[in-house]
Design a protein around this motif. Structure first.
Motif, PDB file in Angstrom:
ATOM      1  N   ALA A  89       0.820  -1.215   0.000  1.00  0.00           N
ATOM      2  CA  ALA A  89       0.000   0.000   0.000  1.00  0.00           C
ATOM      3  C   ALA A  89       0.851   1.261   0.000  1.00  0.00           C
ATOM      4  CB  ALA A  89      -0.944   0.006   1.200  1.00  0.00           C
ATOM      5  N   SER A  90       2.050   1.184   0.544  1.00  0.00           N
ATOM      6  CA  SER A  90       2.925   2.359   0.607  1.00  0.00           C
ATOM      7  C   SER A  90       3.599   2.664  -0.728  1.00  0.00           C
ATOM      8  CB  SER A  90       3.989   2.164   1.686  1.00  0.00           C
ATOM      9  OG  SER A  90       4.882   1.119   1.316  1.00  0.00           O
ATOM     10  N   LEU A  91       3.423   1.785  -1.719  1.00  0.00           N
ATOM     11  CA  LEU A  91       4.062   1.967  -3.027  1.00  0.00           C
ATOM     12  C   LEU A  91       3.157   2.702  -4.015  1.00  0.00           C
ATOM     13  CD1 LEU A  91       5.735  -1.561  -3.426  1.00  0.00           C
ATOM     14  CD2 LEU A  91       6.773   0.567  -2.617  1.00  0.00           C
ATOM     15  N   TYR A  92       2.252   3.522  -3.503  1.00  0.00           N
ATOM     16  CA  TYR A  92       1.316   4.257  -4.362  1.00  0.00           C
ATOM     17  C   TYR A  92       2.023   5.073  -5.450  1.00  0.00           C
ATOM     18  CZ  TYR A  92      -2.311   7.678  -5.588  1.00  0.00           C
ATOM     19  OH  TYR A  92      -3.185   8.477  -6.256  1.00  0.00           O
ATOM     20  N   PRO A  93       3.083   5.824  -5.142  1.00  0.00           N
ATOM     21  CA  PRO A  93       3.760   6.574  -6.216  1.00  0.00           C
ATOM     22  C   PRO A  93       4.276   5.680  -7.340  1.00  0.00           C
ATOM     23  CG  PRO A  93       4.472   7.357  -4.062  1.00  0.00           C
ATOM     24  CD  PRO A  93       3.679   6.121  -3.828  1.00  0.00           C
ATOM     25  N   VAL A  94       4.680   4.462  -6.989  1.00  0.00           N
ATOM     26  CA  VAL A  94       5.173   3.531  -8.011  1.00  0.00           C
ATOM     27  C   VAL A  94       4.036   3.091  -8.919  1.00  0.00           C
ATOM     28  CG1 VAL A  94       6.295   1.299  -8.402  1.00  0.00           C
ATOM     29  CG2 VAL A  94       7.012   2.743  -6.482  1.00  0.00           C
ATOM     30  N   TYR A  95       2.888   2.744  -8.329  1.00  0.00           N
ATOM     31  CA  TYR A  95       1.752   2.287  -9.124  1.00  0.00           C
ATOM     32  C   TYR A  95       1.286   3.358 -10.102  1.00  0.00           C
ATOM     33  CZ  TYR A  95       1.497  -1.126  -5.322  1.00  0.00           C
ATOM     34  OH  TYR A  95       1.787  -2.081  -4.390  1.00  0.00           O
ATOM     35  N   VAL A  96       1.132   4.578  -9.607  1.00  0.00           N
ATOM     36  CA  VAL A  96       0.581   5.631 -10.454  1.00  0.00           C
ATOM     37  C   VAL A  96       1.594   6.051 -11.519  1.00  0.00           C
ATOM     38  CG1 VAL A  96       1.320   7.635  -9.102  1.00  0.00           C
ATOM     39  CG2 VAL A  96      -0.841   7.716 -10.334  1.00  0.00           C
ATOM     40  N   SER A 153      -6.490  14.660  -5.922  1.00  0.00           N
ATOM     41  CA  SER A 153      -6.612  14.746  -7.381  1.00  0.00           C
ATOM     42  C   SER A 153      -7.741  13.865  -7.910  1.00  0.00           C
ATOM     43  CB  SER A 153      -5.286  14.352  -8.035  1.00  0.00           C
ATOM     44  OG  SER A 153      -4.859  13.081  -7.592  1.00  0.00           O
ATOM     45  N   SER A 154      -8.055  12.784  -7.195  1.00  0.00           N
ATOM     46  CA  SER A 154      -9.155  11.908  -7.638  1.00  0.00           C
ATOM     47  C   SER A 154     -10.487  12.654  -7.638  1.00  0.00           C
ATOM     48  CB  SER A 154      -9.245  10.684  -6.724  1.00  0.00           C
ATOM     49  OG  SER A 154      -8.057   9.926  -6.779  1.00  0.00           O
ATOM     50  N   LEU A 155     -10.702  13.512  -6.632  1.00  0.00           N
ATOM     51  CA  LEU A 155     -11.927  14.305  -6.604  1.00  0.00           C
ATOM     52  C   LEU A 155     -11.959  15.266  -7.787  1.00  0.00           C
ATOM     53  CD1 LEU A 155     -14.511  15.343  -5.279  1.00  0.00           C
ATOM     54  CD2 LEU A 155     -13.099  16.846  -3.851  1.00  0.00           C
ATOM     55  N   GLY A 156     -10.821  15.878  -8.115  1.00  0.00           N
ATOM     56  CA  GLY A 156     -10.767  16.764  -9.270  1.00  0.00           C
ATOM     57  C   GLY A 156     -11.111  16.046 -10.559  1.00  0.00           C
ATOM     58  N   VAL A 157     -10.629  14.809 -10.694  1.00  0.00           N
ATOM     59  CA  VAL A 157     -10.929  14.011 -11.891  1.00  0.00           C
ATOM     60  C   VAL A 157     -12.420  13.742 -12.004  1.00  0.00           C
ATOM     61  CG1 VAL A 157     -10.664  11.721 -12.910  1.00  0.00           C
ATOM     62  CG2 VAL A 157      -8.655  12.946 -12.083  1.00  0.00           C
ATOM     63  N   SER A 160      -1.652  15.461 -12.147  1.00  0.00           N
ATOM     64  CA  SER A 160      -1.264  15.765 -10.770  1.00  0.00           C
ATOM     65  C   SER A 160      -1.080  14.504  -9.949  1.00  0.00           C
ATOM     66  CB  SER A 160      -2.328  16.654 -10.116  1.00  0.00           C
ATOM     67  OG  SER A 160      -2.136  16.739  -8.727  1.00  0.00           O
ATOM     68  N   ALA A 161      -1.900  13.475 -10.193  1.00  0.00           N
ATOM     69  CA  ALA A 161      -1.789  12.241  -9.420  1.00  0.00           C
ATOM     70  C   ALA A 161      -0.401  11.632  -9.548  1.00  0.00           C
ATOM     71  CB  ALA A 161      -2.847  11.245  -9.879  1.00  0.00           C
ATOM     72  N   VAL A 162       0.220  11.786 -10.729  1.00  0.00           N
ATOM     73  CA  VAL A 162       1.568  11.257 -10.942  1.00  0.00           C
ATOM     74  C   VAL A 162       2.610  12.222 -10.382  1.00  0.00           C
ATOM     75  CG1 VAL A 162       3.225  10.444 -12.655  1.00  0.00           C
ATOM     76  CG2 VAL A 162       0.781  10.065 -13.022  1.00  0.00           C
ATOM     77  N   VAL A 163       2.535  13.487 -10.806  1.00  0.00           N
ATOM     78  CA  VAL A 163       3.542  14.480 -10.429  1.00  0.00           C
ATOM     79  C   VAL A 163       3.544  14.729  -8.926  1.00  0.00           C
ATOM     80  CG1 VAL A 163       4.211  16.903 -10.691  1.00  0.00           C
ATOM     81  CG2 VAL A 163       3.469  15.591 -12.686  1.00  0.00           C
ATOM     82  N   MET A 164       2.354  14.894  -8.335  1.00  0.00           N
ATOM     83  CA  MET A 164       2.242  15.214  -6.913  1.00  0.00           C
ATOM     84  C   MET A 164       2.846  14.130  -6.039  1.00  0.00           C
ATOM     85  SD  MET A 164      -1.279  15.552  -4.720  1.00  0.00           S
ATOM     86  CE  MET A 164      -1.686  13.841  -5.098  1.00  0.00           C
ATOM     87  N   ASN A 165       2.593  12.875  -6.372  1.00  0.00           N
ATOM     88  CA  ASN A 165       3.100  11.789  -5.536  1.00  0.00           C
ATOM     89  C   ASN A 165       4.606  11.628  -5.653  1.00  0.00           C
ATOM     90  OD1 ASN A 165       0.836  10.174  -4.117  1.00  0.00           O
ATOM     91  ND2 ASN A 165      -0.005  10.596  -6.134  1.00  0.00           N
ATOM     92  N   ILE A 166       5.150  11.894  -6.834  1.00  0.00           N
ATOM     93  CA  ILE A 166       6.605  11.849  -6.985  1.00  0.00           C
ATOM     94  C   ILE A 166       7.238  12.977  -6.171  1.00  0.00           C
ATOM     95  CG2 ILE A 166       8.502  12.119  -8.618  1.00  0.00           C
ATOM     96  CD1 ILE A 166       6.763  10.784 -10.719  1.00  0.00           C
ATOM     97  N   MET A 167       6.690  14.188  -6.280  1.00  0.00           N
ATOM     98  CA  MET A 167       7.230  15.324  -5.538  1.00  0.00           C
ATOM     99  C   MET A 167       7.069  15.128  -4.032  1.00  0.00           C
ATOM    100  SD  MET A 167       5.899  18.509  -7.887  1.00  0.00           S
ATOM    101  CE  MET A 167       6.723  19.752  -6.875  1.00  0.00           C
ATOM    102  N   GLY A 168       5.883  14.720  -3.609  1.00  0.00           N
ATOM    103  CA  GLY A 168       5.628  14.544  -2.179  1.00  0.00           C
ATOM    104  C   GLY A 168       6.492  13.458  -1.559  1.00  0.00           C
TER     105      GLY A 168
END
Length: 420
Positions: free
Chosen positions: A86-93, A368-372, A391-399
């Motif tokens: 579950a902690s690998l969310y940035p990798v999945y997206v 970002s999911s709500l925005g989509v 944003s879902a991709v960029v935001m998670n990489i940056m965060g």
């Protein structure tokens, strides 16, 4: 070997500066004390700092509590595996985003059922969030730290919307992309920010309460701010946006919290799977929207007309001058402004280092999911949903990058240096 007798009870998150406030997150723990090992990604020096944030107290079976259950070491193992996955969310997206660019048809089965598929997906994500919440603990924490929480939520709904509007103007985005960027900036904080705050050794209870409060406030603030800031581009129906936000965000959170308090045994059985399913669903949602628009974005890029001998600088200029490049650049600037300005403002008002990190991450990371979902349901142009999807991709990489950087910077050192 005799199986270990374990019982279900919550993990109590303690803040170093506030020992009496806590947020409960369901977790399995044993009746005996087990000396834990230090994770491979954590410095031994920082192990003590983290132990001050998260402490596991002994579990005692009292009348009215759930009876102990037998749990084998194998069960402990798969719960750890689920938590790690579950902690690998940035990798999945990120991987999903690459697949969406290379083979958009992979997500066609999900896109064809939009916007209903998008709405149900977000509802499931918010339901998973509600299953982990006990509102009585959130209320108690709000009573103890009202100013910090109100300041954080106010920063969420002022810094990001302001920069969303300014960036769309400065870059001269098209009306559809401008509306999408503004809609993204007006969304509440995302649940991924809580994980990033924990990684960054920030104030986790403050981050969780800010996420919940901004999510509940999204019913009024997201539609209102979007109408005010994006109304100059297209007509925005704030009432319909508010109703949709209530249906796909607030209602599932409240239902999840109700189920958690009414059927605790059933919820605790399913809870280990909820975070992983939620992040996979969120990744699917973002990548599907990206795949839906990737064909149009590729046609707007002139990179294919350049020869192989063209310099990398010219490639970069060509990419940034395309519609896709403008979307990526605008999203990058928006989240960078959120992280940076959020930290600076929290410093100026006198917050301690852990609180600064929590506010910075919470302001910089959006739902970002709500925005989509709102973009796909209420705007005719599919390009409106593109900034939230990117944003879902960029935001998670940056965060995630910011979180891991702060993991190796002791917050107590930062506080002592600022005093000097």
């Amino acid at each position: 070997m005799m199986p270990l007798s374990l019982c279900f009870s919550p993990l109590t998150l303690h803040n170093q500066q506030l020992h009496h406030s806590r947020i409960k997150i369901p977790l399995l723990r044993s009746n005996i004390t087990i000396k834990s090992t230090i994770p491979i990604f954590q410095n031994p020096k920082q192990h003590l700092s983290r132990s001050r944030i998260c402490r596991i107290r002994s579990c005692q079976t009292n009348p009215g509590e759930l009876s102990p259950v037998t749990l084998s070491p194998a069960n402990n193992c798969w719960e750890t595996v689920l938590s790690t996955l579950a902690s690998l969310y940035p990798v999945y997206v990120t991987v999903g985003g690459v697949v969406a660019c290379l083979k958009p048809s992979t997500f066609s089965w999900f896109v064809e059922r939009a916007p209903n598929s998008y709405s149900f997906s977000l509802g499931f994500i918010m339901l998973a969030m509600g299953l982990t919440l006990e509102f009585k603990d959130l209320v108690n924490l709000f009573k103890e730290r009202p100013l910090s929480i109100l300041f954080g939520c106010a920063s969420q709904y002022t810094i990001m919307p302001a920069f969303g509007f300014i960036i769309s103007r400065l870059l001269g985005l098209s009306p559809s992309l401008s509306v999408g960027l503004i809609l993204l900036s007006c969304c509440p904080g995302g649940t991924a920010s809580n994980v990033v705050t924990l990684i960054a050794q920030g104030d986790v209870p403050l981050s969780i309460v800010m996420t919940v409060c901004s999510t509940l406030g999204a019913v009024l603030l997201t539609p209102l701010l979007t109408m005010v800031l994006a109304g100059t581009y297209v007509h925005v129906d704030a009432v319909k946006l508010s109703i949709s936000t209530m249906q796909v965000v607030v209602a599932p959170v409240l239902v999840g919290s109700y189920l958690q308090s009414t059927f605790p045994k059933a919820v605790k059985t399913a809870l280990p799977f909820a975070p992983l399913l939620a992040v996979l669903t969120s990744s699917l949602l973002a990548c599907s929207v990206l795949s839906e628009n990737i064909g149009r974005l590729k046609s707007s890029m002139v990179l294919t007309s350049l020869s192989h001998e063209t310099s990398p600088l010219l490639y970069a200029r060509s990419f940034l001058s395309s519609e896709m490049g403008m979307v990526v650049l605008s999203v990058l600037l928006l989240h960078f402004a959120g992280f940076f300005v959020g930290y600076v403002v929290a410093t100026l008002v006198g917050f301690k280092e852990r609180e600064r990190r929590a506010v910075s991450i919470e302001v910089g990371m959006q739902n970002s999911s709500l925005g989509v979902v709102l973009a796909a349901s209420h705007f005719s142009s599919p390009m409106v949903a593109l900034p939230p999807a990117v944003s879902a991709v960029v935001m998670n990489i940056m965060g995630s990058s910011l979180g891991f950087f702060w993991r190796f910077v002791d917050p107590s050192d930062s506080e002592s240096s600022s005093k000097d």
